[in-house]
Design a protein around this motif. Structure first.
Motif, PDB file in Angstrom:
ATOM      1  N   VAL A 171     143.807 -21.150 136.769  1.00  0.00           N
ATOM      2  CA  VAL A 171     144.595 -20.172 136.015  1.00  0.00           C
ATOM      3  C   VAL A 171     145.547 -19.467 136.975  1.00  0.00           C
ATOM      4  N   THR A 172     146.661 -18.986 136.458  1.00  0.00           N
ATOM      5  CA  THR A 172     147.660 -18.335 137.302  1.00  0.00           C
ATOM      6  C   THR A 172     147.599 -16.819 137.242  1.00  0.00           C
ATOM      7  N   ASP A 173     146.913 -16.270 136.251  1.00  0.00           N
ATOM      8  CA  ASP A 173     146.821 -14.821 136.111  1.00  0.00           C
ATOM      9  C   ASP A 173     145.898 -14.246 137.190  1.00  0.00           C
ATOM     10  N   TYR A 174     146.427 -13.294 137.953  1.00  0.00           N
ATOM     11  CA  TYR A 174     145.684 -12.758 139.098  1.00  0.00           C
ATOM     12  C   TYR A 174     144.364 -12.119 138.679  1.00  0.00           C
ATOM     13  N   ASN A 175     144.369 -11.344 137.627  1.00  0.00           N
ATOM     14  CA  ASN A 175     143.147 -10.665 137.198  1.00  0.00           C
ATOM     15  C   ASN A 175     142.072 -11.655 136.754  1.00  0.00           C
ATOM     16  N   SER A 176     142.496 -12.754 136.118  1.00  0.00           N
ATOM     17  CA  SER A 176     141.536 -13.783 135.722  1.00  0.00           C
ATOM     18  C   SER A 176     140.959 -14.480 136.949  1.00  0.00           C
ATOM     19  N   GLN A 177     141.813 -14.765 137.927  1.00  0.00           N
ATOM     20  CA  GLN A 177     141.338 -15.345 139.182  1.00  0.00           C
ATOM     21  C   GLN A 177     140.321 -14.417 139.850  1.00  0.00           C
ATOM     22  N   LEU A 178     140.656 -13.142 139.922  1.00  0.00           N
ATOM     23  CA  LEU A 178     139.803 -12.168 140.582  1.00  0.00           C
ATOM     24  C   LEU A 178     138.453 -12.055 139.895  1.00  0.00           C
ATOM     25  N   ALA A 179     138.452 -12.056 138.576  1.00  0.00           N
ATOM     26  CA  ALA A 179     137.203 -11.937 137.828  1.00  0.00           C
ATOM     27  C   ALA A 179     136.280 -13.119 138.123  1.00  0.00           C
ATOM     28  N   ALA A 180     136.839 -14.325 138.191  1.00  0.00           N
ATOM     29  CA  ALA A 180     136.014 -15.511 138.475  1.00  0.00           C
ATOM     30  C   ALA A 180     135.425 -15.442 139.871  1.00  0.00           C
ATOM     31  N   PHE A 181     136.229 -15.017 140.838  1.00  0.00           N
ATOM     32  CA  PHE A 181     135.731 -14.945 142.210  1.00  0.00           C
ATOM     33  C   PHE A 181     134.703 -13.822 142.376  1.00  0.00           C
ATOM     34  N   LYS A 182     134.913 -12.713 141.683  1.00  0.00           N
ATOM     35  CA  LYS A 182     133.941 -11.622 141.758  1.00  0.00           C
ATOM     36  C   LYS A 182     132.595 -12.053 141.180  1.00  0.00           C
ATOM     37  N   GLY A 216     136.108 -11.251 148.276  1.00  0.00           N
ATOM     38  CA  GLY A 216     135.121 -11.393 149.345  1.00  0.00           C
ATOM     39  C   GLY A 216     135.016 -12.755 149.988  1.00  0.00           C
ATOM     40  N   SER A 217     135.958 -13.654 149.714  1.00  0.00           N
ATOM     41  CA  SER A 217     135.901 -14.982 150.321  1.00  0.00           C
ATOM     42  C   SER A 217     135.853 -14.891 151.843  1.00  0.00           C
ATOM     43  N   THR A 218     135.096 -15.791 152.460  1.00  0.00           N
ATOM     44  CA  THR A 218     135.086 -15.886 153.918  1.00  0.00           C
ATOM     45  C   THR A 218     135.684 -17.197 154.403  1.00  0.00           C
ATOM     46  N   ILE A 219     135.850 -18.180 153.513  1.00  0.00           N
ATOM     47  CA  ILE A 219     136.519 -19.439 153.837  1.00  0.00           C
ATOM     48  C   ILE A 219     137.475 -19.780 152.704  1.00  0.00           C
ATOM     49  N   VAL A 220     138.752 -19.964 153.027  1.00  0.00           N
ATOM     50  CA  VAL A 220     139.716 -20.460 152.036  1.00  0.00           C
ATOM     51  C   VAL A 220     140.061 -21.899 152.396  1.00  0.00           C
ATOM     52  N   ARG A 221     140.183 -22.733 151.379  1.00  0.00           N
ATOM     53  CA  ARG A 221     140.379 -24.171 151.563  1.00  0.00           C
ATOM     54  C   ARG A 221     141.835 -24.520 151.211  1.00  0.00           C
ATOM     55  N   ILE A 222     142.618 -24.836 152.226  1.00  0.00           N
ATOM     56  CA  ILE A 222     144.052 -25.056 152.044  1.00  0.00           C
ATOM     57  C   ILE A 222     144.423 -26.445 152.555  1.00  0.00           C
ATOM     58  N   GLY A 223     145.087 -27.231 151.709  1.00  0.00           N
ATOM     59  CA  GLY A 223     145.459 -28.586 152.098  1.00  0.00           C
ATOM     60  C   GLY A 223     146.949 -28.833 152.052  1.00  0.00           C
ATOM     61  N   THR A 224     147.504 -28.933 150.840  1.00  0.00           N
ATOM     62  CA  THR A 224     148.914 -29.296 150.671  1.00  0.00           C
ATOM     63  C   THR A 224     149.840 -28.331 151.394  1.00  0.00           C
ATOM     64  N   ALA A 225     149.535 -27.047 151.388  1.00  0.00           N
ATOM     65  CA  ALA A 225     150.400 -26.062 152.035  1.00  0.00           C
ATOM     66  C   ALA A 225     150.433 -26.218 153.553  1.00  0.00           C
ATOM     67  N   ILE A 226     149.480 -26.958 154.096  1.00  0.00           N
ATOM     68  CA  ILE A 226     149.489 -27.266 155.527  1.00  0.00           C
ATOM     69  C   ILE A 226     150.121 -28.621 155.794  1.00  0.00           C
ATOM     70  N   PHE A 227     149.648 -29.627 155.064  1.00  0.00           N
ATOM     71  CA  PHE A 227     149.983 -31.017 155.390  1.00  0.00           C
ATOM     72  C   PHE A 227     151.034 -31.633 154.480  1.00  0.00           C
TER      73      PHE A 227
END
Length: 236
Positions: A171-182, A216-227
């Protein structure tokens, strides 16, 4: 300066900005470079730029890369994370080559990884994958299964339970993203009451990294934005 190095510096700056914005300590979030389908040369460029944590989704491809770097670049201390689904007939390869596994969602998988971990290697660092979105197409444990599997892993000497991982709904909505991660962060807090050594939340990718860090994430997984864009024709 290579484009990969520039990308890593840009993402690292974004991580630091997000840490500061939500009052977290600098470097409390680690960058895991998702290198699936990417050639060894691209990984080497990232390593020369200071990146040391790499995530692989496909067992044979990942094993080939681990072996390549162990043989050709033993001076680079790379920490390899397995972040894809694990078939039962592939657990030995994962147990013998990786330092971390993010995708434990079955007791059988945990038991096999424990039994197949070589004695000379340190305990395999593992995360439980949680299906926070409830989507049938997503891998991961339902929330009521987490505590039982965590208890089993705590009794396995060759595994070290570090925390939780999730891939929430796109989802692109920030509040929805935040709720899932919380939701995942709250599950980790509940689990920590019985397992106080838990210290890891693997959550957040390019499109939802800031919300993950706030939660509260301690590891973010980033692929395309790097490579850059992935070429799945190279998948093993």
């Amino acid at each position: 300066m290579s484009s990969i190095q520039q990308n890593i510096e840009h993402i690292t700056s974004q991580i630091h900005s997000a840490e500061q914005k939500c009052g977290r300590a600098r470097d409390s979030v680690q960058l895991l470079a998702v290198s699936k389908t990417k050639p060894n040369q691209a990984i080497l460029e990232a390593a020369h730029a200071g990146q040391r944590m790499f995530g692989e989704n496909y067992v044979q491809e990942g094993v080939d890369k681990v072996q390549f770097f162990n043989h050709n670049h033993p001076d680079l201390t790379i920490e390899w994370h397995f972040i894809g689904p694990i078939q039962s007939n592939k657990t030995r390869h994962v147990a013998e080559h990786f330092a971390w596994v993010h995708t434990i969602d079955r007791a059988k998988t945990a038991q096999r990884l424990n039994d197949q971990r070589p004695e000379h290697m340190p305990a395999l660092q593992v995360l439980l994958q949680v299906n926070t979105s409830g989507e049938a197409s997503k891998s991961g444990l339902d929330t009521d299964q987490i505590f039982e599997l965590a208890e089993l892993i705590s009794r396995l000497p060759n595994l070290k339970l570090r925390g939780l991982m999730s891939i929430p709904a796109n989802v692109t909505d920030y509040n929805s993203q935040l709720a899932a991660f919380k939701q995942l962060a709250e599950l980790k807090d509940q689990l920590s009451e019985k397992h106080p050594d838990l210290d890891t939340l693997s959550m957040g990718m390019s499109g939802d990294m800031e919300a993950a860090i706030e939660a509260g994430s301690t590891i973010v997984r980033i692929g395309t934005a790097i490579f850059g864009a992935r070429d799945y024709a190279n998948k093993n």
